[in-house]
Design an enzyme around this catalytic site. Structure first.
Site, PDB file in Angstrom:
ATOM      1  N   LYS A 128       0.824  -1.218   0.000  1.00  0.00           N
ATOM      2  CA  LYS A 128       0.000   0.000   0.000  1.00  0.00           C
ATOM      3  C   LYS A 128       0.852   1.260   0.000  1.00  0.00           C
ATOM      4  CE  LYS A 128      -2.386  -0.845   3.714  1.00  0.00           C
ATOM      5  NZ  LYS A 128      -1.734  -2.127   4.099  1.00  0.00           N
ATOM      6  N   ARG A 148      -0.726 -10.239  13.128  1.00  0.00           N
ATOM      7  CA  ARG A 148      -1.101  -8.988  12.454  1.00  0.00           C
ATOM      8  C   ARG A 148      -2.089  -9.271  11.324  1.00  0.00           C
ATOM      9  NH1 ARG A 148       4.364  -6.579  10.485  1.00  0.00           N
ATOM     10  NH2 ARG A 148       3.044  -4.958   9.577  1.00  0.00           N
ATOM     11  N   ARG A 173     -10.303   1.281   9.003  1.00  0.00           N
ATOM     12  CA  ARG A 173      -9.836  -0.016   9.511  1.00  0.00           C
ATOM     13  C   ARG A 173     -10.996  -0.918   9.928  1.00  0.00           C
ATOM     14  NH1 ARG A 173      -4.385  -0.402  10.580  1.00  0.00           N
ATOM     15  NH2 ARG A 173      -3.226   1.549  10.591  1.00  0.00           N
ATOM     16  N   ARG A 224      12.990  -6.928  12.621  1.00  0.00           N
ATOM     17  CA  ARG A 224      12.224  -6.261  13.664  1.00  0.00           C
ATOM     18  C   ARG A 224      11.337  -7.261  14.393  1.00  0.00           C
ATOM     19  NH1 ARG A 224       9.505  -1.120  10.784  1.00  0.00           N
ATOM     20  NH2 ARG A 224       7.842  -2.668  10.823  1.00  0.00           N
ATOM     21  N   ARG A 271      11.776  -9.288   5.648  1.00  0.00           N
ATOM     22  CA  ARG A 271      12.247  -7.902   5.697  1.00  0.00           C
ATOM     23  C   ARG A 271      13.377  -7.755   6.723  1.00  0.00           C
ATOM     24  NH1 ARG A 271       7.826  -3.272   6.564  1.00  0.00           N
ATOM     25  NH2 ARG A 271       7.382  -4.547   8.415  1.00  0.00           N
TER      26      ARG A 271
END
Length: 210
Positions: A16, A165, A87, A154, A121
């Site tokens: 996004k 998530r 959301r 992370r 990532r």
């Protein structure tokens, strides 16, 4: 004609942010994200208090406050791309009341692909540069190309956290997707293509809409 009003939906890792930046550059519109809008207006008075009062207490900013902040950002913009809002269903219904969108685009990506993207990532511990073990690896494994710092994963990019998530996204935001689909407003874009191919399809959808 006026600049377009676009909503980009998609789960974490769908791209996004990348595609919103493309829209901003191509159509000269504002990029409105909930986080940025809250930080920019953290002292804005609402009947429920300021965003700062909730943020400093470590609490979620309630929907009515988020709604007012987003409304103010939209009213200040000639055109916009919304990313990260709405959301949930009540926010989507509120958004419908305050503006007319030209396009609602969903970046469609399979859950397994999202897990691969997000767990791969790596971020530089010094300068914050982003890499990916498969899609954008550094020249030397574990070392930042930009500053030579250490690349780390992370805490929110571990597989367990990523799956949680995605569960939260599906629980809260799937009703938003269903809402726009039922209204006949949703355009699905294959988010598993390369970023350039996704942008080509997304731009075609925008041009069709405006």
């Amino acid at each position: 004609m006026s600049q377009p009003k676009i909503l980009v939906l998609g789960p974490p890792g769908a791209g996004k942010g990348t595609q919103s930046s493309n829209i901003v550059e191509a159509y000269d519109v504002d990029h409105i994200t909930t986080g940025d809008a809250l930080r920019a207006n953290k002292d804005m008075e609402t009947e429920y208090g300021t965003p700062r009062s909730f943020m400093e207490a470590g609490e979620l900013v309630p929907d009515p406050v988020v709604n007012e902040i987003v409304k103010a950002a939209i009213e200040d913009a000639d055109g916009f791309v919304l990313d990260g809002y709405p959301r949930n269903l009540s926010q989507a219904e509120y958004l419908d009341d305050i503006t007319d969108l030209d396009l609602v685009a969903l970046l469609d990506v399979d859950r397994e692909e999202l897990v691969d993207r997000l767990t791969g990532r790596r971020v530089c511990d010094d300068c914050g540069a982003n890499f990916h073990v498969d899609f954008a690896p550094p020249e030397e494994e574990g070392v930042c190309d930009e500053c030579g710092g250490e690349l780390i994963q992370r805490d929110d990019d571990t597989e367990e956290t990523v799956k949680e998530r995605l569960n939260v996204f599906e629980e809260n935001t799937q009703p938003v997707i269903d809402y726009y689909e039922d209204e006949g407003e949703l355009v699905r874009v294959d988010g598993e293509q390369s970023p350039d191919e996704v942008w080509d399809d997304l731009q075609d959808a925008i041009e069709d809409a405006i």
